[in-house]
Design a protein around this motif. Structure first.
Motif, mmCIF file in Angstrom:
data_model
loop_
_atom_site.group_PDB
_atom_site.id
_atom_site.type_symbol
_atom_site.label_atom_id
_atom_site.label_comp_id
_atom_site.label_asym_id
_atom_site.label_seq_id
_atom_site.Cartn_x
_atom_site.Cartn_y
_atom_site.Cartn_z
ATOM 1 N N ALA A 227 42.060 43.185 85.213
ATOM 2 C CA ALA A 227 40.924 43.630 85.984
ATOM 3 C C ALA A 227 39.565 43.305 84.966
ATOM 4 N N PRO A 228 38.521 43.052 85.537
ATOM 5 C CA PRO A 228 37.265 43.094 84.713
ATOM 6 C C PRO A 228 36.895 44.321 84.327
ATOM 7 N N ALA A 229 36.246 44.405 83.304
ATOM 8 C CA ALA A 229 35.842 45.864 82.828
ATOM 9 C C ALA A 229 34.207 45.983 83.008
ATOM 10 N N ASP A 230 33.446 44.911 83.476
ATOM 11 C CA ASP A 230 32.209 44.959 83.484
ATOM 12 C C ASP A 230 31.549 43.777 84.611
ATOM 13 N N ALA A 231 30.486 43.904 84.973
ATOM 14 C CA ALA A 231 29.992 43.005 86.098
ATOM 15 C C ALA A 231 29.896 41.544 85.901
ATOM 16 N N LEU A 260 25.805 26.895 76.082
ATOM 17 C CA LEU A 260 25.236 27.843 75.063
ATOM 18 C C LEU A 260 24.299 27.233 74.050
ATOM 19 N N GLU A 261 23.197 27.532 74.373
ATOM 20 C CA GLU A 261 21.818 27.052 73.434
ATOM 21 C C GLU A 261 22.187 27.616 72.206
ATOM 22 N N PRO A 262 21.556 26.919 71.030
ATOM 23 C CA PRO A 262 21.742 27.369 69.731
ATOM 24 C C PRO A 262 21.473 29.028 69.449
ATOM 25 N N GLY A 263 22.672 29.706 68.770
ATOM 26 C CA GLY A 263 22.532 30.910 68.537
ATOM 27 C C GLY A 263 22.704 31.900 70.054
ATOM 28 N N GLY A 264 22.836 31.178 71.206
ATOM 29 C CA GLY A 264 23.247 31.800 72.412
ATOM 30 C C GLY A 264 24.663 32.382 72.234
ATOM 31 N N ALA A 265 24.851 33.209 73.182
ATOM 32 C CA ALA A 265 26.273 34.182 73.250
ATOM 33 C C ALA A 265 26.523 34.645 74.575
ATOM 34 N N ILE A 266 27.963 34.897 74.673
ATOM 35 C CA ILE A 266 28.446 35.191 75.872
ATOM 36 C C ILE A 266 29.379 36.546 75.738
ATOM 37 N N GLU A 267 29.429 37.604 76.447
ATOM 38 C CA GLU A 267 30.505 38.504 76.154
ATOM 39 C C GLU A 267 31.223 38.710 77.440
ATOM 40 N N ARG A 268 32.556 38.989 76.985
ATOM 41 C CA ARG A 268 33.614 39.249 78.447
ATOM 42 C C ARG A 268 34.404 40.669 77.895
ATOM 43 N N HIS A 269 34.705 41.038 78.866
ATOM 44 C CA HIS A 269 35.537 42.283 78.879
ATOM 45 C C HIS A 269 36.490 42.429 79.948
ATOM 46 N N ILE A 270 37.992 42.254 79.264
ATOM 47 C CA ILE A 270 39.170 42.253 80.167
ATOM 48 C C ILE A 270 40.043 43.666 80.073
ATOM 49 N N LEU A 271 40.529 43.960 81.052
ATOM 50 C CA LEU A 271 41.608 45.259 80.977
ATOM 51 C C LEU A 271 42.935 44.546 81.457
ATOM 52 N N ALA A 272 43.951 44.860 80.950
ATOM 53 C CA ALA A 272 45.262 44.385 81.456
ATOM 54 C C ALA A 272 46.236 45.872 81.415
ATOM 55 N N VAL A 273 46.451 46.287 82.617
ATOM 56 C CA VAL A 273 47.394 47.325 82.700
ATOM 57 C C VAL A 273 48.763 46.806 82.634
ATOM 58 N N VAL A 274 49.494 47.520 81.659
ATOM 59 C CA VAL A 274 50.843 47.110 81.537
ATOM 60 C C VAL A 274 51.972 48.119 81.839
ATOM 61 N N LEU A 287 45.770 51.636 89.771
ATOM 62 C CA LEU A 287 45.651 51.667 88.357
ATOM 63 C C LEU A 287 44.635 50.800 87.717
ATOM 64 N N ALA A 288 44.228 49.623 88.448
ATOM 65 C CA ALA A 288 43.161 49.116 88.209
ATOM 66 C C ALA A 288 41.620 50.238 88.033
ATOM 67 N N ALA A 289 41.837 50.641 89.038
ATOM 68 C CA ALA A 289 40.496 51.560 89.174
ATOM 69 C C ALA A 289 40.678 52.577 87.984
ATOM 70 N N ALA A 290 41.895 52.974 87.575
ATOM 71 C CA ALA A 290 42.081 54.356 86.737
ATOM 72 C C ALA A 290 41.623 53.764 85.316
ATOM 73 N N ALA A 291 42.280 52.296 85.077
ATOM 74 C CA ALA A 291 41.734 51.839 83.925
ATOM 75 C C ALA A 291 40.213 51.512 83.517
ATOM 76 N N ARG A 292 39.606 51.236 84.813
ATOM 77 C CA ARG A 292 38.093 51.046 84.652
ATOM 78 C C ARG A 292 37.475 52.361 84.218
#
Length: 295
Positions: A227-231, A260-274, A287-292
């Protein structure tokens, strides 16, 4: 090995062991000694349920460049950080001497259940294309499940625009992979793929579902819910395979280059319920909702 001065963790050469409530659930290989053709990088393997069932595979015979749970990309500035063959537009997959590697720089934190470090993504000559800050955490969720959290920040380390592309951007329909990627067990039975978008690989691959679950059986029955943890991460499409191999990825880009332009950045946030057991669609969604909510 470097140390951050935080709580000591059980270690073995080149790897950190991660625990949930005193039970070992994952090994993080932070410095891999692998052939250049695998695009060497840190990865999590084995990853286990609380009952001890392994839910990852690394260097399987058919795809020796697939490494447990890792962050990888098939084309960053024309370099292959995925491993294996490179997809060439108008030709198809080909073996090229274009593989990059991810190199650990320094630890920011590591405890028995969390770690954070910085890395450089370098080309064959050692020049950095990306600088990364990565954090991983393992948290209890229920008596039968725990949550793996993976966060990454990727920053252009060059002095020019940097393109991130998938094979789909080069004409390979449906192959939008690149980013967070899980390689499931090779010996898995009764495999099911579930999501709000539908069931099965065809229904899920390329969608932006709220979660994706894969279940199977081997040493024991298991389910992994992604599940993704952010928009921002929720806007990325899922890459799913269940026929020739088991794999799920959250794609940084699909059929268009991400620049990505020079100095540009991206962020990602993933959840994996095992989780232990074969879960229903309703249970996987809960479970996905609970993890978020836990984060």
């Amino acid at each position: 090995m470097e140390h951050s001065g935080t709580t000591t963790v059980a270690e073995r050469p080149e790897a950190l062991l991660l625990q949930v409530d005193g039970r070992e659930v994952a090994s993080y290989v932070w410095r891999s000694r692998l052939p250049a053709s695998t695009a060497p990088r840190p990865f999590l393997h084995p990853v286990r349920t609380l009952a001890g069932t392994v839910v990852t595979d690394a260097r399987p015979h058919s795809h020796t460049h697939q490494l447990g749970i890792s962050i990888a990309a098939p084309d960053i500035g024309g370099r292959n950080f995925w491993g294996g063959r490179t997809f060439v537009a108008g030709h198809g997959p080909a073996w090229l001497d274009d593989h990059g590697a991810q190199r650990h720089r320094r630890w920011l934190r590591h405890t028995e259940s969390e770690l954070a470090h910085t890395l450089n993504w370098v080309d064959r000559d050692g020049a950095a294309l990306l600088r990364e800050r990565r954090s991983i955490a393992c948290d209890p969720l229920s008596a039968e499940a725990w949550t793996l959290t993976v966060q990454t920040r990727l920053q252009n380390a060059t002095d020019g625009p940097l393109q991130i592309r998938s094979p789909a951007a080069l004409g390979r329909v449906g192959a939008g992979y690149g980013g967070f990627f899980w390689r499931g067990p090779s010996r898995a039975e009764r495999v099911r793929v579930l999501s709000p978008a539908g069931g099965g690989e065809r229904a899920v691959n390329g969608t932006t579902a709220e979660w994706v679950a894969v279940s199977g059986a081997g040493e024991g029955e298991w389910t992994v819910v992604f599940a993704p943890a952010d928009a921002t991460t929720a806007a990325d499409r899922w890459f799913v395979r269940s026929r020739d191999y088991l794999g799920v990825g959250s794609s940084l880009t699909w059929d268009r280059p991400l620049v990505l332009e020079p100095g540009g950045a991206i962020e990602r946030h993933i959840l994996a319920v095992v989780a232990d057991g074969t879960l229903s669609e309703r249970a996987a969604g809960e479970l996905a909702a609970a993890a978020r909510s836990q984060r």
